[in-house]
Design a protein around this motif. Structure first.
Motif, PDB file in Angstrom:
ATOM      1  N   GLN A 125       9.496   0.646 -10.201  1.00 11.83           N
ATOM      2  CA  GLN A 125       9.619  -0.318 -11.726  1.00 11.83           C
ATOM      3  C   GLN A 125       8.977  -0.164 -12.569  1.00 11.83           C
ATOM      4  O   GLN A 125       8.568  -0.102 -13.832  1.00 11.83           O
ATOM      5  CB  GLN A 125       9.705  -1.800 -10.778  1.00 11.83           C
ATOM      6  N   LEU A 126       7.548   0.026 -12.565  1.00 11.26           N
ATOM      7  CA  LEU A 126       6.056   0.489 -12.962  1.00 11.26           C
ATOM      8  C   LEU A 126       5.968   1.605 -13.612  1.00 11.26           C
ATOM      9  O   LEU A 126       5.201   1.827 -14.274  1.00 11.26           O
ATOM     10  CB  LEU A 126       5.069  -0.469 -13.117  1.00 11.26           C
ATOM     11  N   ILE A 167      -0.697  -0.036  -7.822  1.00  7.80           N
ATOM     12  CA  ILE A 167      -0.612  -0.662  -7.706  1.00  7.80           C
ATOM     13  C   ILE A 167      -0.597  -0.234  -5.979  1.00  7.80           C
ATOM     14  O   ILE A 167      -0.500   0.966  -5.367  1.00  7.80           O
ATOM     15  CB  ILE A 167       1.231  -0.631  -6.800  1.00  7.80           C
ATOM     16  N   ILE A 168      -1.745  -2.005  -5.456  1.00 10.06           N
ATOM     17  CA  ILE A 168      -2.290  -1.971  -4.138  1.00 10.06           C
ATOM     18  C   ILE A 168      -1.378  -2.257  -3.399  1.00 10.06           C
ATOM     19  O   ILE A 168      -1.101  -3.216  -3.188  1.00 10.06           O
ATOM     20  CB  ILE A 168      -3.353  -2.457  -4.496  1.00 10.06           C
ATOM     21  N   VAL A 169      -1.235  -1.831  -1.901  1.00  9.46           N
ATOM     22  CA  VAL A 169      -0.458  -1.826  -1.202  1.00  9.46           C
ATOM     23  C   VAL A 169      -0.834  -1.540   0.633  1.00  9.46           C
ATOM     24  O   VAL A 169      -1.961  -0.889   1.140  1.00  9.46           O
ATOM     25  CB  VAL A 169       1.095  -1.281  -0.441  1.00  9.46           C
ATOM     26  N   ASP A 170      -1.172  -2.029   1.848  1.00 11.39           N
ATOM     27  CA  ASP A 170      -1.144  -1.521   3.228  1.00 11.39           C
ATOM     28  C   ASP A 170       0.632  -1.329   3.253  1.00 11.39           C
ATOM     29  O   ASP A 170       0.909  -0.950   2.513  1.00 11.39           O
ATOM     30  CB  ASP A 170      -1.422  -2.805   3.919  1.00 11.39           C
ATOM     31  N   LYS A 171      -0.028  -0.193   4.783  1.00 17.01           N
ATOM     32  CA  LYS A 171       1.325   0.601   5.527  1.00 17.01           C
ATOM     33  C   LYS A 171       2.391  -0.286   5.601  1.00 17.01           C
ATOM     34  O   LYS A 171       3.687   0.512   4.804  1.00 17.01           O
ATOM     35  CB  LYS A 171       0.400   1.292   6.508  1.00 17.01           C
ATOM     36  N   ILE A 182       9.606  -9.471  -6.548  1.00 13.88           N
ATOM     37  CA  ILE A 182       9.386  -7.840  -7.357  1.00 13.88           C
ATOM     38  C   ILE A 182      10.366  -7.677  -7.799  1.00 13.88           C
ATOM     39  O   ILE A 182      10.157  -6.667  -8.807  1.00 13.88           O
ATOM     40  CB  ILE A 182       9.321  -7.090  -5.833  1.00 13.88           C
ATOM     41  N   GLU A 183      11.051  -8.272  -8.009  1.00 14.58           N
ATOM     42  CA  GLU A 183      12.177  -8.021  -9.021  1.00 14.58           C
ATOM     43  C   GLU A 183      12.364  -7.902 -10.311  1.00 14.58           C
ATOM     44  O   GLU A 183      12.489  -8.117 -11.560  1.00 14.58           O
ATOM     45  CB  GLU A 183      13.454  -8.897  -8.486  1.00 14.58           C
ATOM     46  N   ILE A 223       8.439  -1.323   2.831  1.00 13.09           N
ATOM     47  CA  ILE A 223       8.616  -2.567   2.674  1.00 13.09           C
ATOM     48  C   ILE A 223       9.233  -3.343   1.017  1.00 13.09           C
ATOM     49  O   ILE A 223      10.221  -3.123   0.220  1.00 13.09           O
ATOM     50  CB  ILE A 223       8.282  -3.927   2.987  1.00 13.09           C
ATOM     51  N   ALA A 224       7.927  -2.950  -0.137  1.00 10.25           N
ATOM     52  CA  ALA A 224       8.236  -3.382  -1.315  1.00 10.25           C
ATOM     53  C   ALA A 224       7.460  -2.428  -2.469  1.00 10.25           C
ATOM     54  O   ALA A 224       7.568  -2.254  -3.510  1.00 10.25           O
ATOM     55  CB  ALA A 224       7.641  -4.936  -1.460  1.00 10.25           C
ATOM     56  N   GLY A 225       6.477  -2.110  -1.413  1.00  8.43           N
ATOM     57  CA  GLY A 225       5.389  -1.075  -2.565  1.00  8.43           C
ATOM     58  C   GLY A 225       6.397   0.118  -3.885  1.00  8.43           C
ATOM     59  O   GLY A 225       6.041   0.325  -4.188  1.00  8.43           O
TER      60      GLY A 225
END
Length: 92
Positions: free
Chosen positions: A52-53, A35-39, A17-18, A44-46
């Motif tokens: 960052q973007l 950015i597509i993420v789950d819960k 992710i960095e 954690i990283a989303g």
């Protein structure tokens, strides 16, 4: 049988992710990302990747056709240029 076409660049492992910002620069991807993420991944990283973007986030509740349609509608409304998935199973 499931046929999945993966994006042209996938990063995995420690420190991935960095490097997201560097990767988007290498691919000449600019602005209007989603950015597509789950819960779980959102926590954690989303948020880190979204910051960052400087992008929007879409949280997938479950992997089903209705959810995919909702996400596609969101993409069309926001005029998204590219997608970045953060996570595993549901996101892929």
């Amino acid at each position: 049988m499931k046929d999945i076409e993966l994006p042209r660049k996938v990063m995995v492992g420690d420190g991935a992710i960095e490097r997201v910002r560097d990767m988007t620069c290498e691919l000449n991807l600019k602005k209007n990302a989603l950015i597509i993420v789950d819960k779980n991944t959102e926590k954690i990283a989303g948020k880190f990747v979204t910051d960052q973007l400087d992008s929007d986030t879409y949280v997938i509740e479950n992997s089903c056709e209705e959810e995919n349609r909702k996400c596609l509608d969101f993409i069309k409304k926001k005029i998204i240029k590219y997608l970045a998935g953060v996570g595993g199973r549901t996101i892929i």
